[in-house]
Design a protein around this motif. Structure first.
Motif, PDB file in Angstrom:
ATOM      1  N   ILE A  52     -34.017 -20.145  66.937  1.00 38.40           N
ATOM      2  CA  ILE A  52     -33.173 -19.508  65.908  1.00 38.40           C
ATOM      3  C   ILE A  52     -31.976 -20.394  65.573  1.00 38.40           C
ATOM      4  O   ILE A  52     -31.581 -20.504  64.407  1.00 38.40           O
ATOM      5  CB  ILE A  52     -32.724 -18.112  66.378  1.00 38.40           C
ATOM      6  CG1 ILE A  52     -33.924 -17.171  66.478  1.00 38.40           C
ATOM      7  CG2 ILE A  52     -31.696 -17.521  65.416  1.00 38.40           C
ATOM      8  CD1 ILE A  52     -33.632 -15.854  67.153  1.00 38.40           C
ATOM      9  N   LEU A  62     -31.094 -14.434  54.260  1.00 33.08           N
ATOM     10  CA  LEU A  62     -30.319 -14.384  55.510  1.00 33.08           C
ATOM     11  C   LEU A  62     -29.512 -15.661  55.710  1.00 33.08           C
ATOM     12  O   LEU A  62     -28.377 -15.605  56.210  1.00 33.08           O
ATOM     13  CB  LEU A  62     -31.275 -14.153  56.688  1.00 33.08           C
ATOM     14  CG  LEU A  62     -30.652 -13.697  58.004  1.00 33.08           C
ATOM     15  CD1 LEU A  62     -29.856 -12.406  57.820  1.00 33.08           C
ATOM     16  CD2 LEU A  62     -31.727 -13.495  59.070  1.00 33.08           C
ATOM     17  N   THR A  63     -30.057 -16.801  55.311  1.00 36.39           N
ATOM     18  CA  THR A  63     -29.289 -18.052  55.418  1.00 36.39           C
ATOM     19  C   THR A  63     -28.085 -18.029  54.467  1.00 36.39           C
ATOM     20  O   THR A  63     -27.025 -18.562  54.798  1.00 36.39           O
ATOM     21  CB  THR A  63     -30.162 -19.282  55.097  1.00 36.39           C
ATOM     22  OG1 THR A  63     -30.690 -19.182  53.766  1.00 36.39           O
ATOM     23  CG2 THR A  63     -31.299 -19.415  56.095  1.00 36.39           C
ATOM     24  N   TYR A 120     -36.855 -13.472  52.398  1.00 41.69           N
ATOM     25  CA  TYR A 120     -35.773 -12.802  53.131  1.00 41.69           C
ATOM     26  C   TYR A 120     -35.049 -13.790  54.051  1.00 41.69           C
ATOM     27  O   TYR A 120     -33.830 -13.689  54.224  1.00 41.69           O
ATOM     28  CB  TYR A 120     -36.298 -11.617  53.949  1.00 41.69           C
ATOM     29  CG  TYR A 120     -35.151 -10.817  54.516  1.00 41.69           C
ATOM     30  CD1 TYR A 120     -34.481  -9.882  53.733  1.00 41.69           C
ATOM     31  CD2 TYR A 120     -34.684 -11.025  55.813  1.00 41.69           C
ATOM     32  CE1 TYR A 120     -33.379  -9.189  54.214  1.00 41.69           C
ATOM     33  CE2 TYR A 120     -33.596 -10.323  56.307  1.00 41.69           C
ATOM     34  CZ  TYR A 120     -32.952  -9.411  55.500  1.00 41.69           C
ATOM     35  OH  TYR A 120     -31.858  -8.725  55.969  1.00 41.69           O
ATOM     36  N   TYR A 121     -35.774 -14.738  54.626  1.00 49.08           N
ATOM     37  CA  TYR A 121     -35.126 -15.776  55.444  1.00 49.08           C
ATOM     38  C   TYR A 121     -34.111 -16.545  54.610  1.00 49.08           C
ATOM     39  O   TYR A 121     -33.006 -16.852  55.075  1.00 49.08           O
ATOM     40  CB  TYR A 121     -36.179 -16.728  56.028  1.00 49.08           C
ATOM     41  CG  TYR A 121     -35.587 -18.004  56.577  1.00 49.08           C
ATOM     42  CD1 TYR A 121     -34.839 -18.005  57.752  1.00 49.08           C
ATOM     43  CD2 TYR A 121     -35.765 -19.211  55.895  1.00 49.08           C
ATOM     44  CE1 TYR A 121     -34.277 -19.177  58.246  1.00 49.08           C
ATOM     45  CE2 TYR A 121     -35.202 -20.388  56.380  1.00 49.08           C
ATOM     46  CZ  TYR A 121     -34.462 -20.369  57.554  1.00 49.08           C
ATOM     47  OH  TYR A 121     -33.900 -21.519  58.029  1.00 49.08           O
ATOM     48  N   ARG A 122     -34.477 -16.830  53.350  1.00 51.66           N
ATOM     49  CA  ARG A 122     -33.533 -17.513  52.461  1.00 51.66           C
ATOM     50  C   ARG A 122     -32.298 -16.654  52.215  1.00 51.66           C
ATOM     51  O   ARG A 122     -31.164 -17.157  52.230  1.00 51.66           O
ATOM     52  CB  ARG A 122     -34.229 -17.840  51.123  1.00 51.66           C
ATOM     53  CG  ARG A 122     -33.332 -18.530  50.085  1.00 51.66           C
ATOM     54  CD  ARG A 122     -32.713 -19.789  50.624  1.00 51.66           C
ATOM     55  NE  ARG A 122     -31.883 -20.459  49.624  1.00 51.66           N
ATOM     56  CZ  ARG A 122     -30.901 -21.286  49.908  1.00 51.66           C
ATOM     57  NH1 ARG A 122     -30.595 -21.539  51.181  1.00 51.66           N
ATOM     58  NH2 ARG A 122     -30.199 -21.869  48.950  1.00 51.66           N
ATOM     59  N   MET A 176     -34.974  -9.139  59.401  1.00 51.19           N
ATOM     60  CA  MET A 176     -35.832 -10.324  59.425  1.00 51.19           C
ATOM     61  C   MET A 176     -37.101 -10.082  60.254  1.00 51.19           C
ATOM     62  O   MET A 176     -38.207 -10.242  59.745  1.00 51.19           O
ATOM     63  CB  MET A 176     -35.034 -11.528  59.961  1.00 51.19           C
ATOM     64  CG  MET A 176     -35.790 -12.855  59.964  1.00 51.19           C
ATOM     65  SD  MET A 176     -36.117 -13.515  58.340  1.00 51.19           S
ATOM     66  CE  MET A 176     -37.908 -13.499  58.298  1.00 51.19           C
ATOM     67  N   TYR A 217     -25.521 -15.853  56.143  1.00 52.60           N
ATOM     68  CA  TYR A 217     -24.945 -16.583  57.278  1.00 52.60           C
ATOM     69  C   TYR A 217     -23.873 -17.565  56.799  1.00 52.60           C
ATOM     70  O   TYR A 217     -22.854 -17.768  57.464  1.00 52.60           O
ATOM     71  CB  TYR A 217     -26.061 -17.332  58.011  1.00 52.60           C
ATOM     72  CG  TYR A 217     -25.627 -18.021  59.285  1.00 52.60           C
ATOM     73  CD1 TYR A 217     -25.674 -17.345  60.503  1.00 52.60           C
ATOM     74  CD2 TYR A 217     -25.186 -19.344  59.282  1.00 52.60           C
ATOM     75  CE1 TYR A 217     -25.286 -17.966  61.680  1.00 52.60           C
ATOM     76  CE2 TYR A 217     -24.793 -19.973  60.444  1.00 52.60           C
ATOM     77  CZ  TYR A 217     -24.845 -19.288  61.644  1.00 52.60           C
ATOM     78  OH  TYR A 217     -24.448 -19.913  62.813  1.00 52.60           O
ATOM     79  N   PRO A 276     -41.179 -12.338  54.033  1.00 53.73           N
ATOM     80  CA  PRO A 276     -40.389 -12.900  55.148  1.00 53.73           C
ATOM     81  C   PRO A 276     -39.712 -14.229  54.795  1.00 53.73           C
ATOM     82  O   PRO A 276     -38.583 -14.484  55.213  1.00 53.73           O
ATOM     83  CB  PRO A 276     -41.423 -13.086  56.268  1.00 53.73           C
ATOM     84  CG  PRO A 276     -42.521 -12.141  55.928  1.00 53.73           C
ATOM     85  CD  PRO A 276     -42.582 -12.119  54.438  1.00 53.73           C
ATOM     86  N   PHE A 277     -40.384 -15.064  53.991  1.00 54.01           N
ATOM     87  CA  PHE A 277     -39.820 -16.366  53.633  1.00 54.01           C
ATOM     88  C   PHE A 277     -38.640 -16.211  52.669  1.00 54.01           C
ATOM     89  O   PHE A 277     -37.618 -16.897  52.809  1.00 54.01           O
ATOM     90  CB  PHE A 277     -40.899 -17.255  53.005  1.00 54.01           C
ATOM     91  CG  PHE A 277     -42.023 -17.592  53.953  1.00 54.01           C
ATOM     92  CD1 PHE A 277     -41.873 -18.605  54.895  1.00 54.01           C
ATOM     93  CD2 PHE A 277     -43.222 -16.895  53.909  1.00 54.01           C
ATOM     94  CE1 PHE A 277     -42.899 -18.913  55.776  1.00 54.01           C
ATOM     95  CE2 PHE A 277     -44.257 -17.195  54.785  1.00 54.01           C
ATOM     96  CZ  PHE A 277     -44.090 -18.206  55.722  1.00 54.01           C
ATOM     97  N   LEU A 301     -32.870 -23.001  63.132  1.00 50.20           N
ATOM     98  CA  LEU A 301     -33.088 -22.476  61.776  1.00 50.20           C
ATOM     99  C   LEU A 301     -31.779 -22.174  61.061  1.00 50.20           C
ATOM    100  O   LEU A 301     -31.756 -22.053  59.833  1.00 50.20           O
ATOM    101  CB  LEU A 301     -33.926 -21.187  61.844  1.00 50.20           C
ATOM    102  CG  LEU A 301     -35.387 -21.324  62.249  1.00 50.20           C
ATOM    103  CD1 LEU A 301     -36.027 -19.956  62.354  1.00 50.20           C
ATOM    104  CD2 LEU A 301     -36.158 -22.216  61.282  1.00 50.20           C
TER     105      LEU A 301
END
Length: 232
Positions: A224, A177-178, A173-175, A153, A181, A170-171, A227
């Motif tokens: 974090i 990563l969620t 990839y954030y999705r 990230m 998670y 990055p946006f 998020l």
């Protein structure tokens, strides 16, 4: 006969072995740096194929609906199909190939053992020993993969500012990563976030830690945590 009776599993086994082969030639550029970049793309494309086949196996009846998309996003294979699409056309990053390589290696090893069992219970003892050692270290490997997922990230943000990444990466990839998670099958990403938080909080609460570093770390942890998605 075993391979022909399990055609879809065999196709995924072959694509995973090809992913391991291409990933290894990227990490160890024996054929040159120029060729290594092409092996990077081949590994991610092979992983995308494997993920698509696995997703089809899990959800065989495709429907163009919101409910089907929501169900697909719960599957780990969908996560790594998205992962492959995020990085396949980006600047080659060694860190991004390790999850693909290790997941393919673990799944290929599991199916290879089934192939050996179908052939004979005592066939190729040396290979069986290697597969057993790999399986014994599975938990450590999955933790290493989760660690890679997390630290990619900030790497995507760094790539953006260094001119090697896109604005959307990055946006997206954030999705990803969620989704990792919140994964139902693989809790290691969630576990690693918790363990990293405990380690950082332990370090910054020491008297030798500067106050501004402590405040910065606590603010980062709070940001974090906000998020992080809610896990049922």
């Amino acid at each position: 006969q075993f391979l022909m009776a399990n055609k879809l599993d065999t196709a995924m086994w072959i694509s995973r072995l090809f992913t391991v082969y291409c990933s290894a030639l990227f990490v160890l550029p024996l054929l040159g740096l120029h060729e290594a970049a092409s092996f990077y793309q081949r590994a991610l494309l092979a992983n995308a194929l494997t993920s698509a086949l696995r997703l089809h196996q899990r959800l065989p009846h495709f429907q163009l609906s919101r409910a089907f998309l929501a169900q697909a996003l719960l599957e780990d294979s969908c996560h790594y199909l998205l992962y492959s699409l995020i990085f396949v056309n980006s600047y080659p990053v060694t860190m991004s190939i390790f999850p693909v390589l290790l997941f393919s290696l673990l799944h290929a090893a599991t199916y290879t053992k089934k192939v050996l069992d179908a052939r004979s219970s005592n066939s190729l003892p040396l290979l069986r020993n290697l597969l057993e050692k790999l399986n014994a270290n599975q938990q450590n490997i999955l933790k290493f993969i989760a660690c890679n997922e997390i630290f990619l990230m900030p790497a995507t943000v760094f790539m953006l500012f260094s001119g090697q990444g896109s604005l959307l990466q990055p946006f997206i990839y954030y999705r990803f990563l969620t989704l990792r998670y919140s994964s139902r099958r693989n809790p290691y990403c969630r576990t690693l976030f918790t363990e990293l938080r405990i380690v950082v909080e332990h370090l910054i609460m020491k008297p030798s830690c500067p106050v501004f570093v402590r405040r910065l770390c606590l603010s980062s942890i709070s940001f974090i945590s906000r998020l992080a998605p809610t896990v049922a």
